[in-house]
Write a protein that holds these residues in place. Structure first.
Motif, PDB file in Angstrom:
ATOM      1  N   VAL A 179     -97.699  51.896  81.635  1.00  0.00           N
ATOM      2  CA  VAL A 179     -96.548  51.073  81.947  1.00  0.00           C
ATOM      3  C   VAL A 179     -96.912  49.518  81.826  1.00  0.00           C
ATOM      4  O   VAL A 179     -98.048  49.225  82.364  1.00  0.00           O
ATOM      5  CB  VAL A 179     -96.002  51.181  83.364  1.00  0.00           C
ATOM      6  CG1 VAL A 179     -95.375  52.737  83.616  1.00  0.00           C
ATOM      7  CG2 VAL A 179     -96.863  50.819  84.430  1.00  0.00           C
ATOM      8  N   SER A 180     -95.997  48.786  81.569  1.00  0.00           N
ATOM      9  CA  SER A 180     -96.006  47.325  81.547  1.00  0.00           C
ATOM     10  C   SER A 180     -96.298  46.692  82.949  1.00  0.00           C
ATOM     11  O   SER A 180     -95.826  47.413  83.831  1.00  0.00           O
ATOM     12  CB  SER A 180     -94.894  46.581  80.810  1.00  0.00           C
ATOM     13  OG  SER A 180     -94.904  47.037  79.600  1.00  0.00           O
ATOM     14  N   ASN A 181     -97.237  45.815  83.159  1.00  0.00           N
ATOM     15  CA  ASN A 181     -97.342  45.165  84.562  1.00  0.00           C
ATOM     16  C   ASN A 181     -96.265  44.344  84.685  1.00  0.00           C
ATOM     17  O   ASN A 181     -96.619  43.114  84.590  1.00  0.00           O
ATOM     18  CB  ASN A 181     -98.874  44.628  84.358  1.00  0.00           C
ATOM     19  CG  ASN A 181     -99.242  44.267  85.878  1.00  0.00           C
ATOM     20  OD1 ASN A 181     -98.636  44.356  86.885  1.00  0.00           O
ATOM     21  ND2 ASN A 181    -100.632  44.126  85.858  1.00  0.00           N
ATOM     22  N   ASN A 182     -95.543  44.738  85.086  1.00  0.00           N
ATOM     23  CA  ASN A 182     -94.131  43.887  85.403  1.00  0.00           C
ATOM     24  C   ASN A 182     -94.227  42.871  86.317  1.00  0.00           C
ATOM     25  O   ASN A 182     -93.599  41.727  86.277  1.00  0.00           O
ATOM     26  CB  ASN A 182     -92.982  45.104  85.819  1.00  0.00           C
ATOM     27  CG  ASN A 182     -92.241  45.542  84.839  1.00  0.00           C
ATOM     28  OD1 ASN A 182     -91.524  45.069  83.905  1.00  0.00           O
ATOM     29  ND2 ASN A 182     -92.407  46.829  84.592  1.00  0.00           N
ATOM     30  N   TYR A 183     -95.025  43.457  87.348  1.00  0.00           N
ATOM     31  CA  TYR A 183     -95.361  42.277  88.424  1.00  0.00           C
ATOM     32  C   TYR A 183     -96.113  41.077  87.944  1.00  0.00           C
ATOM     33  O   TYR A 183     -95.900  39.870  88.215  1.00  0.00           O
ATOM     34  CB  TYR A 183     -95.925  43.013  89.398  1.00  0.00           C
ATOM     35  CG  TYR A 183     -96.251  42.148  90.761  1.00  0.00           C
ATOM     36  CD1 TYR A 183     -95.285  41.779  91.841  1.00  0.00           C
ATOM     37  CD2 TYR A 183     -97.333  41.455  91.007  1.00  0.00           C
ATOM     38  CE1 TYR A 183     -95.454  41.202  92.851  1.00  0.00           C
ATOM     39  CE2 TYR A 183     -97.699  40.838  92.186  1.00  0.00           C
ATOM     40  CZ  TYR A 183     -96.726  40.487  93.253  1.00  0.00           C
ATOM     41  OH  TYR A 183     -96.978  39.697  94.189  1.00  0.00           O
ATOM     42  N   GLN A 186    -102.002  53.770  84.048  1.00  0.00           N
ATOM     43  CA  GLN A 186    -102.409  52.473  83.480  1.00  0.00           C
ATOM     44  C   GLN A 186    -101.344  51.442  83.491  1.00  0.00           C
ATOM     45  O   GLN A 186    -100.220  51.732  83.238  1.00  0.00           O
ATOM     46  CB  GLN A 186    -103.008  52.925  81.998  1.00  0.00           C
ATOM     47  CG  GLN A 186    -104.089  54.164  82.088  1.00  0.00           C
ATOM     48  CD  GLN A 186    -103.837  54.681  80.749  1.00  0.00           C
ATOM     49  OE1 GLN A 186    -104.024  54.066  79.571  1.00  0.00           O
ATOM     50  NE2 GLN A 186    -103.852  55.987  80.411  1.00  0.00           N
ATOM     51  N   LEU A 187    -101.861  50.087  83.763  1.00  0.00           N
ATOM     52  CA  LEU A 187    -101.032  48.835  83.643  1.00  0.00           C
ATOM     53  C   LEU A 187    -101.388  48.225  82.368  1.00  0.00           C
ATOM     54  O   LEU A 187    -102.438  48.152  81.872  1.00  0.00           O
ATOM     55  CB  LEU A 187    -101.254  48.341  84.871  1.00  0.00           C
ATOM     56  CG  LEU A 187    -100.630  48.487  86.108  1.00  0.00           C
ATOM     57  CD1 LEU A 187    -101.139  47.461  87.279  1.00  0.00           C
ATOM     58  CD2 LEU A 187     -99.232  48.735  86.141  1.00  0.00           C
ATOM     59  N   MET A 188    -100.458  47.936  81.655  1.00  0.00           N
ATOM     60  CA  MET A 188    -100.778  47.165  80.379  1.00  0.00           C
ATOM     61  C   MET A 188    -100.166  45.610  80.776  1.00  0.00           C
ATOM     62  O   MET A 188     -98.941  45.474  81.081  1.00  0.00           O
ATOM     63  CB  MET A 188     -99.937  47.602  79.015  1.00  0.00           C
ATOM     64  CG  MET A 188    -100.953  48.515  78.524  1.00  0.00           C
ATOM     65  SD  MET A 188    -100.174  49.109  76.972  1.00  0.00           S
ATOM     66  CE  MET A 188    -100.643  47.948  75.708  1.00  0.00           C
ATOM     67  N   ASP A 189    -101.053  44.702  80.672  1.00  0.00           N
ATOM     68  CA  ASP A 189    -100.677  43.261  81.064  1.00  0.00           C
ATOM     69  C   ASP A 189     -99.576  42.761  79.896  1.00  0.00           C
ATOM     70  O   ASP A 189     -99.686  43.058  78.612  1.00  0.00           O
ATOM     71  CB  ASP A 189    -101.710  42.499  81.048  1.00  0.00           C
ATOM     72  CG  ASP A 189    -102.533  42.594  82.433  1.00  0.00           C
ATOM     73  OD1 ASP A 189    -102.095  43.230  83.209  1.00  0.00           O
ATOM     74  OD2 ASP A 189    -103.755  41.957  82.497  1.00  0.00           O
TER      75      ASP A 189
END
Lengths: 320, 214
Positions: free
Chosen positions: A137-141, A299-302
């Motif tokens: 996922v996108s690292n929305n935060y 996994q986070l994607m920046d």
């Protein structure tokens, strides 16, 4: 004898039914059993963000020698469940999914897992771990904090501003707002004078912005939960002759890129939708070949800040 | 009778409390839906109590490389340096996080902003080459991502994981003393963590210790 003939008839009928089922299955898009295929299931392609995801995944699948079975669930969990049935029946090797609900999608992903088909999630999380193989996922935060830091800088750490919120039922709306406020609220001279939802909608954002401006003519900036609302707000500001107002969005759409180039909207935050989808297919391929992805499930994607410095490199949710 | 009841109540309270603390290694099965956002703050405070002083601070102190050593390692290959000394954040393209220690002359100071910083010259060339973040606004989640104890998969969602990053930054800035008066020209010694994606990227340190020397 008679009994035998009946049995034969029944057998024939069963073969016919099976043949019909096969024919029907064949009528569904790209269900050819010849090549290994990967199902790519996303929300409607009307939103270019989801189109970019599907395109990215399909291109990578093709590159790796799979056939792509592209399906859309229109954010309907029931439809998504049926699509999973179709994908399972078509014996796809893997499913790439941008899901139709964090809770509601767990059962569908489990169903595929039970049928021996691994799922690789993109963009949105589900509420269970250990069901999908990957959740990227996108690292929305992190992205919202980047947008907020840029907003604070553009505002000179002070002044009145308004916030446009996304659809309340969508967790991404809450996540982004929290990221914005964890930064902005630390600056006591930045005062939020209006905060309202425009439900991710451009037209709604236009109307909301109009009334916000009337009630708060001192507004110096607008921070928006996504790019379509930022576009609506900017149109309203232009119509009111208030192009001095600083607008920051989220997503990294081509529309906002073009606005930045013309000196309109000041910044947005790119979610790497295209690369994310490609990465999911790469992990699926590795999992199918080796039995493991070699990375953690979640996994986070920046995200990447987009402003006048790099907007020209942005194309369809990817940096060139 | 009342005494027994009271004792029972105390026991329940005690067990209830200790029960709350065992969340660090929760698995998917134990993750009840009731563990929603309303419980985040309490859960994260418990997690901090278990990990910050007892584990994370010692790990950072133990693994911190002197500035010059880390620069040399990164210059000869970020990937290799990361594998040898650092930890990657969760996901593709995530930054490498390193623990670093050193000292330098303060050549830049911004203590007025809400994102206070000190710029240190650690190689005596007169220019700032390391920026210390003194908060309260801290960029990034290097403290969380450097730590081997926190795994995103064990968190409910991005929000809960993000709250941990913010809480660690808050604990760190609270434990660092802001220098009195004008720090320019003084020497500052620090231990902290950085997150970098390329060898040429500027170093933005989240310090866990800061000592000013005259």
């Amino acid at each position: 004898m008679r009994g035998n003939r009946e049995r034969k008839m029944n057998f024939k009928r069963r073969i016919l039914v099976s043949a019909m089922a096969l024919a029907m299955a064949g009528a569904l898009p790209s269900l050819a059993a010849a090549a290994d295929s990967i199902a790519i299931i996303t929300p409607s392609h009307d939103n270019p963000f989801f189109k970019a995801e599907a395109d990215g995944a399909a291109a990578k699948a093709k590159e790796l020698g799979y056939e792509a079975m592209i399906l859309v669930h229109d954010d309907d969990a029931n439809k998504q469940s049926q699509l999973f049935d179709s994908a399972i029946a078509a014996k796809v090797k893997a499913i790439i999914l941008d899901n139709a609900g964090a809770d509601a999608s767990v059962a569908a992903v489990q169903k595929a897992k039970d049928a021996g088909i691994p799922s690789f999630l993109i963009d949105r999380e589900i509420t269970a771990s250990g069901v999908a193989v990957s959740q990227i996922v996108s690292n929305n935060y992190q992205g919202a904090q980047l947008g907020a830091e840029e907003f604070v800088k553009l505002m000179g750490e002070k002044g009145e501003y308004a916030e446009l919120l996304g659809k309340e039922s969508d967790t991404n709306a809450g996540i982004r707002s929290q990221g914005y406020h964890d930064v902005i609220d630390q600056y006591p001279d930045l005062k939020m004078v209006a905060q309202q939802t425009a439900n991710w909608s451009q037209t709604e954002a236009y109307t909301v912005m109009e009334s916000m401006l009337q009630a708060n003519p001192g507004i110096k900036g607008v921070i928006s939960g996504n790019d379509t609302m930022a576009m609506g707000a900017w149109a309203a500001l232009e119509a009111a002759g208030r192009t001095d107002v600083i607008v920051v969005g989220f997503d990294g759409s081509n529309d906002v890129r073009d606005s930045i180039a013309k000196g309109g909207i000041k910044a947005t935050v790119l979610q790497p939708a295209y690369d994310q989808a490609q990465l999911a297919v790469e992990q699926a391929d590795k999992f199918l070949k080796t039995g493991a992805t070699g990375v953690e499930e979640k996994q986070l994607m920046d995200c990447i800040l987009i402003n006048a410095d790099n907007a020209s490199k942005l194309e369809t949710f990817a940096l060139k | 009778m009342t005494r027994i009841l009271l004792t029972a109540a105390c026991l329940v309270a005690a067990f209830g409390l200790s029960g709350c603390k065992i969340v660090k290694t929760q698995t998917a099965d134990e993750k009840a839906p009731a563990a929603d956002a309303s419980g985040d703050d309490a859960r994260i405070q418990n997690l901090l109590a278990e990990t910050w002083e007892p584990k994370l601070v010692p790990t950072i102190n133990e693994k911190a490389l002197p500035v010059a050593d880390l620069r040399a390692a990164v210059a000869s290959g970020l990937e290799a340096a990361g594998k040898a000394h650092g930890k990657a954040g969760s996901g593709a393209g995530a930054a490498w996080n390193f623990a670093v220690k050193g000292e330098g002359k303060v050549v830049e100071a911004n203590l007025e902003s809400r994102a206070r910083t000190l710029g240190l010259d650690t190689d005596a060339d007169g220019a700032s080459d390391v920026t210390l973040q003194l908060g309260p606004v801290v960029k990034g989640t290097a403290l969380r991502d450097f730590s081997p104890f926190y795994d995103f998969t064990n968190f409910r969602d991005q929000i809960e994981f993000a709250k941990l990053g913010r809480a660690l930054n808050d604990v760190a800035t609270a434990s660092v003393q802001i220098p009195d008066g004008d720090p320019i020209g003084k020497t500052a010694a620090f231990t902290g963590v950085i997150a970098i994606r390329s060898a040429s990227e500027a170093w933005l340190v989240s310090p866990i210790t800061l000592e000013m020397k005259p």
